[in-house]
Write a protein that holds these residues in place. Structure first.
Motif: not given
Length: 336
Positions: A46-70
């Motif tokens: 529920g965070t982006n530790e790679r770029y914004l460590p420790g900051i909790e993101l709003g929910r529900p957020l769908t995260v995907t690596s599939d462009l068609a799904d996005a």
């Protein structure tokens, strides 16, 4: 505000921050990450530790690596990739695009073609996509936006209706969006301020003082306006959020990647080492080359940009670049 479905292409710090705003506004948001492992980690934590460590993101957020799904059944598509990746990513996204409003939130000028991001969109997706494009720009650090701190930006489009739609999509109690039609000025201000921020960082790294920084910001804005006027941009745009506002923030803020890179270079580090060690893209590095080449080809005088280019690409020492800048022929002050 009615719920909208939005695809955000690019899970760096800025794409994540914009996705977070939209989720907290009650929209159905799909955030696309190029790297499947990165997407999985964001889903798990529920965070982006790679770029914004420790900051909790709003929910529900769908995260995907599939462009068609996005992009499936969305009304808005945000392009928030690094500027050098926009053409490639949109090329892959093209088969999944319909008539969505396109929001360009990437800042830069493409190397080789010297195209701005809205022009890359037209070349990649066609003229119809260009007419649906809204450029989102202004003084905005991702980390501050994620903490809900007051932020104001501008949505620029040749379609007033589309700009208003984007304004409505994003606006809330801490994120204020203005609209205007000057796409050219907004894009050039957003791209070129990164080059001047590198210069301001180098100046601070050399410990040249506040006088020098203020002069760089002011004369940097003058040369941005000089190039922007060549493309028909409005000078008032460069005095607004996407011009002066973004320039001041990026030249002075502690969260500015371009200023941070400049600080290290001014303190004596080699540019290639500094850039190689940073965990996020420093847009001003590529833009400095593109802007230098563009100004040379158009015969537009941009001495600060030329100085940054010489440090990054010609191995000129920062103090030598400063000496060249200060030794220029005296002249009356002119704006632009």
């Amino acid at each position: 505000m009615s719920e909208q479905s939005v695809a955000v292409l690019g899970a760096g710090s800025w794409g994540t921050a914009l996705a977070d705003v939209l989720v907290r506004n009650g929209h159905d948001v799909r955030l696309w990450a190029r790297d499947a492992a990165h997407a999985a980690a964001m889903r798990d934590t529920g965070t982006n530790e790679r770029y914004l460590p420790g900051i909790e993101l709003g929910r529900p957020l769908t995260v995907t690596s599939d462009l068609a799904d996005a992009m499936d059944d969305t009304g808005f598509v945000l392009s928030v990739c690094p500027s050098h990746a926009v053409r490639e990513v949109l090329g892959h996204a093209a088969p999944h695009l319909g008539d969505q409003i396109l929001v360009s939130a990437s800042k830069g000028i493409e190397l080789g073609t010297h195209r701005r991001m809205s022009e890359v969109i037209v070349e990649t997706l066609g003229e119809a996509a260009g007419s649906r494009t809204v450029v989102l720009s202004g003084p905005s650090f991702a980390e501050e936006l994620l903490h809900g701190l007051p932020t104001a930006v501008v949505a620029a489009s040749r379609s007033e209706a589309n700009a208003l739609a984007v304004q409505s999509l994003f606006r809330n109690g801490y994120f204020r969006v203005y609209t205007q039609p000057d796409v050219d000025g907004v894009e050039l201000g957003g791209a070129l301020k990164n080059v001047i921020a590198l210069a301001a960082g180098i100046s601070d790294g050399l410990e040249l003082g506040s006088n020098a920084r203020a002069a760089l910001i002011n004369r940097g804005l003058a040369e941005i306006a000089r190039l922007a006027r060549h493309f028909g941009a409005r000078e008032t745009t460069l005095g607004g959020l996407a011009g002066l506002g973004d320039l001041v923030l990026t030249c002075t803020g502690r969260l500015s990647r371009n200023r941070s890179a400049g600080l290290a270079i001014g303190a004596g580090r080699r540019p290639s080492e500094v850039i190689g060690e940073m965990d996020q893209v420093v847009e001003g590095v590529r833009t400095a080359r593109a802007a230098y080449e563009l100004s040379r080809d158009l015969d537009v005088e941009m001495p600060i940009t030329s100085g940054v280019y010489s440090i990054l690409y010609e191995d000129v020492a920062p103090r030598e670049a400063l000496a060249r800048l200060m030794a220029r022929e005296p002249k009356p002050e002119r704006w632009g």
